[in-house]
Motif scaffolding. Structure first.
Motif, mmCIF file in Angstrom:
data_model
loop_
_atom_site.group_PDB
_atom_site.id
_atom_site.type_symbol
_atom_site.label_atom_id
_atom_site.label_comp_id
_atom_site.label_asym_id
_atom_site.label_seq_id
_atom_site.Cartn_x
_atom_site.Cartn_y
_atom_site.Cartn_z
ATOM 1 N N GLN A 156 0.839 -1.211 0.000
ATOM 2 C CA GLN A 156 0.000 0.000 0.000
ATOM 3 C C GLN A 156 0.869 1.255 0.000
ATOM 4 O O GLN A 156 0.589 2.226 -0.704
ATOM 5 C CB GLN A 156 -0.921 -0.017 1.229
ATOM 6 N N ALA A 157 1.928 1.219 0.811
ATOM 7 C CA ALA A 157 2.830 2.381 0.871
ATOM 8 C C ALA A 157 3.492 2.615 -0.486
ATOM 9 O O ALA A 157 3.724 3.754 -0.894
ATOM 10 C CB ALA A 157 3.889 2.169 1.948
ATOM 11 N N TRP A 162 3.842 6.292 -5.187
ATOM 12 C CA TRP A 162 3.721 6.666 -6.603
ATOM 13 C C TRP A 162 2.820 7.902 -6.732
ATOM 14 O O TRP A 162 3.175 8.899 -7.351
ATOM 15 C CB TRP A 162 3.145 5.460 -7.370
ATOM 16 N N GLU A 163 1.651 7.796 -6.131
ATOM 17 C CA GLU A 163 0.665 8.878 -6.242
ATOM 18 C C GLU A 163 1.167 10.173 -5.587
ATOM 19 O O GLU A 163 1.066 11.260 -6.153
ATOM 20 C CB GLU A 163 -0.631 8.419 -5.565
ATOM 21 N N SER A 164 1.746 10.021 -4.402
ATOM 22 C CA SER A 164 2.235 11.206 -3.683
ATOM 23 C C SER A 164 3.388 11.860 -4.427
ATOM 24 O O SER A 164 3.519 13.086 -4.442
ATOM 25 C CB SER A 164 2.724 10.815 -2.282
ATOM 26 N N LYS A 170 4.169 17.722 -9.004
ATOM 27 C CA LYS A 170 3.268 18.614 -9.735
ATOM 28 C C LYS A 170 3.061 19.916 -8.957
ATOM 29 O O LYS A 170 2.953 20.992 -9.545
ATOM 30 C CB LYS A 170 1.923 17.914 -9.982
ATOM 31 N N LEU A 171 3.018 19.790 -7.647
ATOM 32 C CA LEU A 171 2.895 21.000 -6.815
ATOM 33 C C LEU A 171 4.118 21.906 -7.000
ATOM 34 O O LEU A 171 4.003 23.131 -7.131
ATOM 35 C CB LEU A 171 2.758 20.614 -5.340
ATOM 36 N N LYS A 172 5.281 21.289 -7.024
ATOM 37 C CA LYS A 172 6.509 22.070 -7.205
ATOM 38 C C LYS A 172 6.531 22.724 -8.591
ATOM 39 O O LYS A 172 6.964 23.858 -8.742
ATOM 40 C CB LYS A 172 7.745 21.179 -7.002
ATOM 41 N N THR A 173 6.062 21.984 -9.572
ATOM 42 C CA THR A 173 5.989 22.535 -10.927
ATOM 43 C C THR A 173 5.035 23.733 -10.948
ATOM 44 O O THR A 173 5.329 24.775 -11.532
ATOM 45 C CB THR A 173 5.471 21.452 -11.906
ATOM 46 N N TYR A 174 3.939 23.555 -10.273
ATOM 47 C CA TYR A 174 2.917 24.607 -10.201
ATOM 48 C C TYR A 174 3.500 25.883 -9.595
ATOM 49 O O TYR A 174 3.376 26.969 -10.152
ATOM 50 C CB TYR A 174 1.767 24.071 -9.347
ATOM 51 N N THR A 175 4.150 25.742 -8.452
ATOM 52 C CA THR A 175 4.665 26.933 -7.768
ATOM 53 C C THR A 175 5.813 27.577 -8.552
ATOM 54 O O THR A 175 6.036 28.780 -8.445
ATOM 55 C CB THR A 175 5.142 26.606 -6.336
ATOM 56 N N VAL B 61 -2.469 19.267 -1.340
ATOM 57 C CA VAL B 61 -1.461 18.207 -1.442
ATOM 58 C C VAL B 61 -1.144 17.652 -0.052
ATOM 59 O O VAL B 61 -1.012 16.444 0.144
ATOM 60 C CB VAL B 61 -0.180 18.733 -2.125
ATOM 61 N N ASP B 62 -1.039 18.558 0.904
ATOM 62 C CA ASP B 62 -0.740 18.126 2.277
ATOM 63 C C ASP B 62 -1.795 17.160 2.803
ATOM 64 O O ASP B 62 -1.471 16.125 3.387
ATOM 65 C CB ASP B 62 -0.666 19.360 3.176
ATOM 66 N N GLU B 63 -3.045 17.499 2.562
ATOM 67 C CA GLU B 63 -4.130 16.633 3.039
ATOM 68 C C GLU B 63 -4.046 15.257 2.395
ATOM 69 O O GLU B 63 -4.234 14.235 3.044
ATOM 70 C CB GLU B 63 -5.484 17.275 2.711
ATOM 71 N N LYS B 64 -3.743 15.277 1.129
ATOM 72 C CA LYS B 64 -3.678 14.027 0.381
ATOM 73 C C LYS B 64 -2.573 13.123 0.954
ATOM 74 O O LYS B 64 -2.794 11.945 1.227
ATOM 75 C CB LYS B 64 -3.404 14.336 -1.087
ATOM 76 N N ILE B 65 -1.406 13.704 1.131
ATOM 77 C CA ILE B 65 -0.276 12.901 1.624
ATOM 78 C C ILE B 65 -0.529 12.441 3.062
ATOM 79 O O ILE B 65 -0.226 11.314 3.423
ATOM 80 C CB ILE B 65 1.045 13.681 1.510
ATOM 81 N N SER B 66 -1.099 13.326 3.863
ATOM 82 C CA SER B 66 -1.351 12.970 5.271
ATOM 83 C C SER B 66 -2.258 11.762 5.398
ATOM 84 O O SER B 66 -2.152 10.987 6.349
ATOM 85 C CB SER B 66 -1.990 14.148 6.011
ATOM 86 N N ASN B 67 -3.180 11.628 4.460
ATOM 87 C CA ASN B 67 -4.139 10.525 4.550
ATOM 88 C C ASN B 67 -3.622 9.239 3.943
ATOM 89 O O ASN B 67 -4.328 8.235 3.934
ATOM 90 C CB ASN B 67 -5.448 10.923 3.860
#
Lengths: 238, 361
Positions: A156-157, A162-164, A170-175, B61-67
């Motif tokens: 599961q981890a 992968w998803e995280s 993508k967040l870094k790309t966005y900012t 993003v934080d919420e997603k990773i935390s869960n």
């Protein structure tokens, strides 16, 4: 007697009353100041303060105490601020903040970037890669397995990783792209995302190796870099 | 083949903590950017929508990773950084507010036990909370230890894990014996039986939290490997406030190596000299902790743990008169509810038609 759990959440005014009623001795303040002083000294006089990535945070920290009544602290703050400046400048350059566009342009960038919120770099159409430049990264990610504290593979981890990983990069790309002075195209977006993913993978590998080698020697970073280069070459050759 | 991880069926094995530290650092670097944009906001005419957008994005993003599966590890890394952020806030709003943080941390950790105690009382299994704690010594001790760590962490700006190790080393027992903690027991009992108000209880917690912080900073025991009272076998009787040396269910080893009075003497002796706090982290801890201990002034804006954990930006020391820097903090605080409650719109599918029409490859 009924026990009301809501009682545990006092309202704002009551909290303020609680705080105002506390009689805290001056020595505690002095102790905290001493701690701040130590931290400031670290920033001002050691390599700890020589960080581009954390320059904005250090700057805010030092700025708070620039006009402190504590002369030692104020002096150290000014010294720290002076030291941080070049790193802050570099930070601006690296993050495109040295030539900020107009607010309208930034808001336009947001609109474009929002379209990529559900962008899937690994999308394929009947086995055909829609964005072939992410093929290599995908191969590496497919090989990664996340282990728990007992070094056992956690399925599961691994899936979550992968998803995280994709979300975070993508967040870094966005900012990064939000302050772009030029129009953002799909290619611009993909190139930056790929850069963030490659950098991210190297950071994770490095962190993992560092965690296993607590007594990192001076030559170790070079060794890590070499290992990672070899890893990438091997994966590309596959 | 040089790279040791590309073995085991051709897979690369990474530790959860390595991945989590990357995610925490990546998210934090985005917040650094937000911090910087705030610093240069005069260059952006209307910066509010800009920073608001970034807030939304980071939070989502934080919420997603935390869960996710290793959200706990990720949260631990975040908390390390939070500690430093609190320290910064402390300077702005005064030490009283730090004590306030102790209150909420302590109370939050104690809450489940109060709840269990009340259920037990309703089932006629105990008379009141003090009775419950006496009957469940082991659980009480663990809860107190946990609550103590939370309070100290909030006061000192240190990570919970580091705190846990050091407190365990120096001995929970000596802390349990403090009069302030006895006062908490008493006030907690009165609070549950409605003889004391919430305010009385939190004030007692605050006093305790501040004392622990002073002890931690002042005594310098966290750097003194030879101060080892972990084996002290003692338990505080909540009803009477005396110590029960026969009990063996206190957190820590029970080898009876030192007496309570010895611990008190040691504590008193250590508090005479107040050296500057230093941290003897080992190299592996430095790798992780130091980058995360950067000054994150507005960390709590993004990651409020819960209602009790937020603080009031009221300058209590100035009798309610706010400094300019505080005013901006308060302004940010005022905006928080909207930021916090902005729902994250999950866009499940990328609109293929829009992509074809608007995106040139």
């Amino acid at each position: 007697m009924a026990f009301d759990m809501n009682e545990f959440s006092p309202d704002m005014s009551e909290r303020q009353m609680i705080l105002a009623s506390l009689d805290v001795e001056e020595k505690y303040r002095e102790m905290l100041e001493q701690y701040v002083l130590q931290r400031m000294e670290m920033i001002a006089t050691t390599a700890y303060g020589e960080s581009v990535d954390f320059a904005p945070n250090f700057y805010s920290f030092a700025k708070n105490f620039e006009t402190s009544k504590n002369k030692t602290l104020a002096d150290l703050s000014q010294k720290a601020l002076k030291k941080i400046e070049p790193f802050l400048k570099k930070y601006d350059e690296e993050n495109g903040l040295d030539k900020l566009p107009e607010t309208e342009q930034i808001l336009d960038n947001f609109k474009v970037l929002e379209k990529y919120d559900s962008f899937d770099p690994f999308e394929n159409d009947n086995g055909e890669w829609i964005y072939p430049q992410f093929q290599k990264t995908c191969r590496i990610l497919q090989k990664i397995e996340i282990t728990d504290d007992n070094d056992k593979v956690d399925a599961q981890a691994t899936k979550d990783f992968w998803e995280s990983f994709v979300e975070t990069t993508k967040l870094k790309t966005y900012t990064y792209l939000m302050t772009s002075a030029e129009h953002i195209t799909l290619q611009t977006y993909c190139d930056r995302l790929q850069f963030e993913m490659d950098t991210g993978l190297i950071m994770i590998f490095t962190a993992d190796i560092a965690a296993k080698n607590a007594d990192l020697k001076r030559e170790t970073p070079e060794k890590i870099k070499q290992d990672i280069d070899e890893l990438f070459q091997k994966l590309e050759a596959e | 083949m040089a790279y040791e991880y590309v073995e085991k069926n051709g897979k690369i094995q990474l530790r959860q903590s390595s991945a989590a530290s990357f995610f925490a650092q990546a998210t934090q670097s985005c917040m650094s950017l937000e911090e910087r944009i705030d610093q240069i906001e005069d260059k952006i005419l209307d910066s509010n929508p800009v920073t608001k957008k970034i807030h939304e994005k980071i939070k989502a993003v934080d919420e997603k990773i935390s869960n996710m599966k290793y959200g706990n590890v990720y949260s631990k890394f975040k908390k390390m950084a939070q500690g430093m952020g609190r320290l910064l806030i402390a300077k702005e709003i005064g030490v009283a507010a730090v004590a306030g943080l102790c209150v909420y941390n302590f109370a939050r950790n104690m809450k489940p036990m109060f709840y269990d105690a009340e259920k037990a009382r309703q089932n006629y299994e105990c008379e009141d909370i003090s009775d419950y704690m006496v009957k469940n010594k082991s659980k009480s001790a663990r809860t107190i230890a946990k609550a103590t760590l939370g309070a100290v962490a909030a006061s000192c700006g240190l990570g919970d894990a580091y705190m846990a190790r050091e407190v365990a080393r120096t001995g929970v027992a000596s802390i349990v014996a403090w009069p302030e903690l006895k006062n908490i027991y008493k006030t907690a009992k009165d609070f549950v039986t409605q003889k004391a108000s919430w305010r009385d209880f939190t004030a007692a917690c605050a006093l305790f939290g501040t004392t622990v912080a002073a002890y931690a900073y002042g005594s310098g025991v966290w750097n003194t490997a030879d101060v080892d009272t972990a084996g002290v076998d003692t338990h505080t009787d909540v009803s009477g406030g005396h110590t029960d040396s026969s009990s063996t269910d206190v957190v820590g080893k029970a080898d009876g190596s030192a007496s309570l009075s010895d611990a008190k003497k040691k504590e008193k002796k250590e508090q005479v000299d107040i050296p500057a706090p230093t941290y003897d982290l080992n190299p592996s801890e430095k790798t992780i902790v130091m980058p995360l201990q950067s000054a994150i002034k507005k960390f709590e804006n993004y990651f409020p743990t819960d209602k009790e954990d937020t603080i009031d930006y009221e300058d209590v020391k100035n009798g309610g008169k706010k400094s300019p820097s505080l005013q901006s903090s308060i302004a940010q605080q005022t905006e928080l509810p909207t930021r916090r409650h902005v729902p994250y719109r999950t866009r499940k599918a990328f609109d293929a038609a829009v992509k074809k029409a608007q995106i040139s490859r």
